[in-house]
Design an enzyme around this catalytic site. Structure first.
Site, PDB file in Angstrom:
ATOM      1  N   LEU A 281       0.847  -1.188   0.000  1.00  0.00           N
ATOM      2  CA  LEU A 281       0.000   0.000   0.000  1.00  0.00           C
ATOM      3  C   LEU A 281       0.885   1.242   0.000  1.00  0.00           C
ATOM      4  CD1 LEU A 281      -2.847  -0.744   2.599  1.00  0.00           C
ATOM      5  CD2 LEU A 281      -3.116  -0.477   0.135  1.00  0.00           C
ATOM      6  N   ASP A 282       0.519   2.247  -0.796  1.00  0.00           N
ATOM      7  CA  ASP A 282       1.242   3.508  -0.774  1.00  0.00           C
ATOM      8  C   ASP A 282       1.182   4.120   0.622  1.00  0.00           C
ATOM      9  OD1 ASP A 282       1.748   3.314  -3.470  1.00  0.00           O
ATOM     10  OD2 ASP A 282       0.100   4.627  -4.079  1.00  0.00           O
ATOM     11  N   PRO A 283       2.165   4.940   0.993  1.00  0.00           N
ATOM     12  CA  PRO A 283       2.126   5.607   2.308  1.00  0.00           C
ATOM     13  C   PRO A 283       0.843   6.393   2.547  1.00  0.00           C
ATOM     14  CG  PRO A 283       4.303   5.823   1.367  1.00  0.00           C
ATOM     15  CD  PRO A 283       3.444   5.200   0.297  1.00  0.00           C
TER      16      PRO A 283
ATOM     17  N   ALA B  22      -2.094   5.647   1.472  1.00  0.00           N
ATOM     18  CA  ALA B  22      -3.248   4.747   1.539  1.00  0.00           C
ATOM     19  C   ALA B  22      -3.355   4.132   2.933  1.00  0.00           C
ATOM     20  CB  ALA B  22      -3.110   3.646   0.493  1.00  0.00           C
TER      21      ALA B  22
ATOM     22  N   ARG C 135      -4.494   4.883  -8.518  1.00  0.00           N
ATOM     23  CA  ARG C 135      -4.081   6.235  -8.905  1.00  0.00           C
ATOM     24  C   ARG C 135      -4.249   6.446 -10.412  1.00  0.00           C
ATOM     25  NH1 ARG C 135       1.691   7.167  -7.417  1.00  0.00           N
ATOM     26  NH2 ARG C 135       1.886   4.916  -7.265  1.00  0.00           N
TER      27      ARG C 135
END
Length: 303
Positions: A41-43, A45, A175
């Site tokens: 997961l992206d930071p 998210a 995204r």
């Protein structure tokens, strides 16, 4: 000294924390023999981050191949470098879509679609991470690739923003989805919030906040981990007899003669080389491939 922990821990990842950082914190906290995560997961998210401990690390690919569910907000009228709220603004528009406008484009973004990954992604270009090149100001060109989006629906709409829920397959970039929907509507768009609510068999209902889990460990609370077998919900799992354990432990194939008629029937419905789980007394022993009269282990969980 390493702790022998086998199972899954489902963390509700906080915002502004990377997936690798979560693993590092848990590693220092639990001292497991092995640890990893399924699905980065992206930071920016939040949500379901499955943490594999011990023998569960061998089942990570099955979780990563599973369906994911995301709830995300798209802010309209702006496009950013990173396709989220962290990047610099590169395009703006005064147009704002109505809910009806957003509903109309949903069929274009469901099923198997071609999607161009974000320039700020972990994909490699000539051996280097795309985000590393993009941060240096270098032009990054990534090819469109097919991804599967099973469903996409609107949860709420304000005019400036729309909140969607998407159920999608491996490799889908939310995204990119926000950017491409903005382009389709002619108004631009970026992801202003992102939360994963499901990852394979794991649901946000079974997740625990990282901070709360750390408190439980420090307070000496009893820790309950999800069984390794949970990761194989979509895979046929058969119970083996004790006599087969030694052969499996040494990577040797076992015949299907010892299984019941009902289990043989279930096996016969599988395609050749299908993956089967083998368990003894509810403990996962091995993953094997179905080879007609035999089951050949390719991943063993016991010594």
């Amino acid at each position: 000294m390493k702790n022998k922990i086998n199972g899954w821990l489902i963390i509700d990842k906080p915002i502004n924390t990377g997936s690798a950082s979560v693993v590092s914190r848990l590693k220092r906290l639990l001292h497991p023999e092995r640890i990893g995560h399924a699905g980065t997961l992206d930071p920016l998210a939040t949500g379901v981050l499955p943490i594999a401990l011990g023998s569960a690390t061998k089942t990570v690919p099955f979780v990563m191949d599973g369906k994911k569910t995301y709830v995300f907000e798209v802010t309209w009228g702006v496009q950013t470098e990173t396709d989220d709220r962290e990047g610099a603004v590169i395009c703006t528009s005064s147009l704002r879509p109505s809910r009806e406008d957003a509903e109309k484009i949903i069929p274009s973004f469901t099923g198997t679609i071609l999607q161009t990954p974000p320039a700020y992604s972990a994909l490699k270009v000539n051996g280097k991470r795309a985000y590393s090149l993009a941060r240096k100001g270098q032009e990054v060109t990534l090819s469109a690739r097919p991804v599967q989006i099973d469903s996409l629906r609107i949860l709420s709409h304000t005019g400036e923003t729309t909140v969607f829920e998407a159920v999608c397959g491996k490799g889908t970039y939310i995204r990119s989805l926000g950017r491409e929907m903005g382009e389709k509507l002619g108004c631009y768009g970026f992801i202003s919030s992102l939360r994963r609510t499901k990852c394979g068999p794991f649901d946000i209902k079974n997740a625990i906040l990282l901070e709360n889990f750390e408190k439980e460990v420090y307070n000496g609370s009893s820790l309950n981990f999800i069984p390794v077998l949970t990761a194989l919900d979509d895979i046929l799992v058969l119970a083996v007899e004790r006599k087969d354990l030694n052969a499996l432990a040494h990577g040797q194939a076992i015949g299907i003669d010892s299984f019941s008629s009902a289990e043989k029937e279930r096996l016969s419905r599988l395609a050749p080389q299908s993956v089967v789980g083998l368990a003894f007394e509810s403990q996962l022993i091995a993953l094997a491939k179905y080879e007609g009269a035999h089951l050949k282990p390719f991943r063993v969980f016991v010594n």
